[in-house]
Design a protein around this motif. Structure first.
Motif, PDB file in Angstrom:
ATOM      1  N   LEU A 163     -52.271  14.416  54.019  1.00 53.49           N
ATOM      2  CA  LEU A 163     -52.521  13.484  55.120  1.00 53.49           C
ATOM      3  C   LEU A 163     -51.337  12.542  55.328  1.00 53.49           C
ATOM      4  O   LEU A 163     -50.905  12.311  56.457  1.00 53.49           O
ATOM      5  CB  LEU A 163     -53.782  12.658  54.829  1.00 53.49           C
ATOM      6  N   GLN A 179     -49.357  12.622  58.814  1.00 56.46           N
ATOM      7  CA  GLN A 179     -49.680  11.511  59.703  1.00 56.46           C
ATOM      8  C   GLN A 179     -48.727  10.328  59.590  1.00 56.46           C
ATOM      9  O   GLN A 179     -48.608   9.548  60.534  1.00 56.46           O
ATOM     10  CB  GLN A 179     -51.111  11.035  59.442  1.00 56.46           C
ATOM     11  N   TYR A 199     -53.869  19.977  54.855  1.00 55.52           N
ATOM     12  CA  TYR A 199     -54.194  19.053  55.943  1.00 55.52           C
ATOM     13  C   TYR A 199     -55.379  19.579  56.760  1.00 55.52           C
ATOM     14  O   TYR A 199     -56.314  18.834  57.093  1.00 55.52           O
ATOM     15  CB  TYR A 199     -52.977  18.866  56.848  1.00 55.52           C
ATOM     16  N   LYS A 200     -55.369  20.865  57.090  1.00 52.52           N
ATOM     17  CA  LYS A 200     -56.476  21.457  57.855  1.00 52.52           C
ATOM     18  C   LYS A 200     -57.777  21.414  57.051  1.00 52.52           C
ATOM     19  O   LYS A 200     -58.867  21.209  57.616  1.00 52.52           O
ATOM     20  CB  LYS A 200     -56.134  22.892  58.245  1.00 52.52           C
ATOM     21  N   THR A 235     -58.548  19.129  54.840  1.00 54.52           N
ATOM     22  CA  THR A 235     -58.987  17.731  54.864  1.00 54.52           C
ATOM     23  C   THR A 235     -59.672  17.382  56.182  1.00 54.52           C
ATOM     24  O   THR A 235     -60.740  16.752  56.193  1.00 54.52           O
ATOM     25  CB  THR A 235     -57.790  16.795  54.640  1.00 54.52           C
ATOM     26  N   LYS A 236     -59.075  17.780  57.295  1.00 55.29           N
ATOM     27  CA  LYS A 236     -59.646  17.432  58.598  1.00 55.29           C
ATOM     28  C   LYS A 236     -60.995  18.114  58.804  1.00 55.29           C
ATOM     29  O   LYS A 236     -61.911  17.533  59.402  1.00 55.29           O
ATOM     30  CB  LYS A 236     -58.678  17.803  59.716  1.00 55.29           C
ATOM     31  N   GLN A 268     -63.512  16.115  56.855  1.00 52.29           N
ATOM     32  CA  GLN A 268     -63.794  14.845  57.507  1.00 52.29           C
ATOM     33  C   GLN A 268     -64.716  15.018  58.710  1.00 52.29           C
ATOM     34  O   GLN A 268     -65.564  14.164  58.977  1.00 52.29           O
ATOM     35  CB  GLN A 268     -62.488  14.167  57.925  1.00 52.29           C
ATOM     36  N   ARG A 269     -64.565  16.116  59.438  1.00 58.40           N
ATOM     37  CA  ARG A 269     -65.452  16.355  60.580  1.00 58.40           C
ATOM     38  C   ARG A 269     -66.848  16.798  60.128  1.00 58.40           C
ATOM     39  O   ARG A 269     -67.803  16.701  60.897  1.00 58.40           O
ATOM     40  CB  ARG A 269     -64.832  17.397  61.516  1.00 58.40           C
TER      41      ARG A 269
END
Length: 368
Positions: free
Chosen positions: A97, A101, A263-264, A266-267, A270-271
């Motif tokens: 992240l 980011q 990263y994918k 993690t996202k 989170q969703r």
């Protein structure tokens, strides 16, 4: 080192395979419900071939009594090794992240090296569990998971519910199927079979109880199409990240791919994070969470909560957790909590302090 396997061209380490199996563990429960429906409505399964008939019989009669047919509690035992993986994966996802980011041209190389160090730390922690036990757990779960997948991919069986079968390849529901193919199957099957169970209970009247006879389990899991797709992403990118981090060395391009997968992953997590306040208050909502969602529910802020008394899940993977930043940080229930700079026991008797990451709430949940 445990043997890796290929899925749609990607080489997955057993820990990555096991993570994907955990995310889709609910498919085995759905397959078990189909096996009961096979007996209750035989007229709808007349075209099922003998081989699939034997699989359906296995889900009814062999679960828990054969090494290749682990029941819910045995699968939970096989998944326990993932406690170490989930804990070690928190700083890995955090580093991804930060790289994506917050990185700039001036800091890219430094952040890439920081991510490499985190990946090496993940690999070092996982090597302590990378052996014969991991291979056996992965093989046992893969055998029954593959049997469940074959039911989902069978035209005669899905035809009993007027549904089109899932894509017919070994990668589904993870590898190469991140755009919705078969993503509505679970929801439709749960709806059809739960309705049938209720209807038969209302129409059947009193029934003789047979000691030791297996009974169909209610399918309370909520599985809309968008959740299934997010689970596919979490399972696939999580498996790729764990498998990639287990490599002995990384080229620059490999490291960039690994950061992208982390990263994918993690996202997607989170969703997926559930409505935590509702999970605390609503027992029916809790029962509809998948294992990976249940693992992302942080402890109740008021402290100890008896989930068994309040209708909590008894079959989930994480009986109790401390969660930060929508990620599982540490556990306080049936899973061990290895020492980590990211997850330390604070001086207080009922609080987990998760190192460098922002703490959401602290408090221990009573183990079931």
């Amino acid at each position: 080192m445990a043997k890796s396997s290929k899925s749609n061209g990607a080489v997955l380490h057993p820990i990555g395979q096991l993570y994907g199996q955990w995310v889709f563990n609910f498919m085995v429960d759905i397959a078990g419900a189909i096996a009961f429906d096979f007996t209750d409505r035989p007229q709808h399964y007349r075209s099922v071939p003998d081989e699939l008939g034997r699989l359906l019989t296995g889900f009814r009669s062999s679960m828990g009594s054969h090494p290749d047919w682990p029941d819910a509690q045995q699968r939970i035992a096989n998944f326990r090794v993932l406690g170490t993986a989930c804990l070690a994966g928190v700083p890995l996802r955090e580093a991804a992240l930060v790289y994506v980011q917050s990185g700039t041209e001036e800091t890219r190389d430094l952040l890439a090296e920081a991510f490499r160090d985190t990946a090496e730390s993940f690999r070092a922690q996982m090597r302590t569990v990378d052996g014969q036990s991991l291979r056996i757990a992965c093989r046992q779960n893969e055998t029954i998971f593959d049997a469940a997948r074959r039911l989902f991919q069978s035209e005669p069986i899905m035809g009993a519910f007027n549904l089109a079968p899932a894509p017919r390849d070994d990668g589904w529901p993870m590898a190469g199927h991140l755009h919705g193919e078969g993503s509505d199957l679970a929801a439709e099957l749960i709806r059809a079979m739960d309705g049938g169970i209720v209807a038969r209970a209302l129409l059947g009247g009193p029934k003789r109880e047979v000691g030791g006879s297996p009974a169909p389990r209610a399918l309370r899991i909520s599985m809309p199409q968008n959740k299934f797709i997010l689970l596919q992403q979490a399972a696939w990118y999580g498996a790729l990240t764990m498998s990639g981090a287990m490599a002995d060395s990384y080229e620059k391009s490999d490291l960039r791919d690994l950061i992208g997968n982390a990263y994918k992953w993690t996202k997607a997590l989170q969703r997926l994070v559930p409505d935590v306040a509702r999970a605390w208050k609503d027992p029916n909502y809790r029962m509809r969470l998948t294992d990976v969602e249940w693992g992302m529910v942080e402890p109740h802020p008021s402290g100890e909560v008896n989930l068994q008394a309040s209708g909590g899940r008894a079959g989930g993977f994480f009986y109790s957790t401390a969660t930060i930043w929508f990620e599982v940080c540490c556990c306080t229930g049936d899973l061990p909590c290895p020492a980590s700079s990211n997850c330390e026991i604070s001086p207080g008797p009922s609080c987990i302090n998760c190192g460098s990451l922002a703490v959401v709430k602290c408090g221990l949940m009573s183990p079931i």
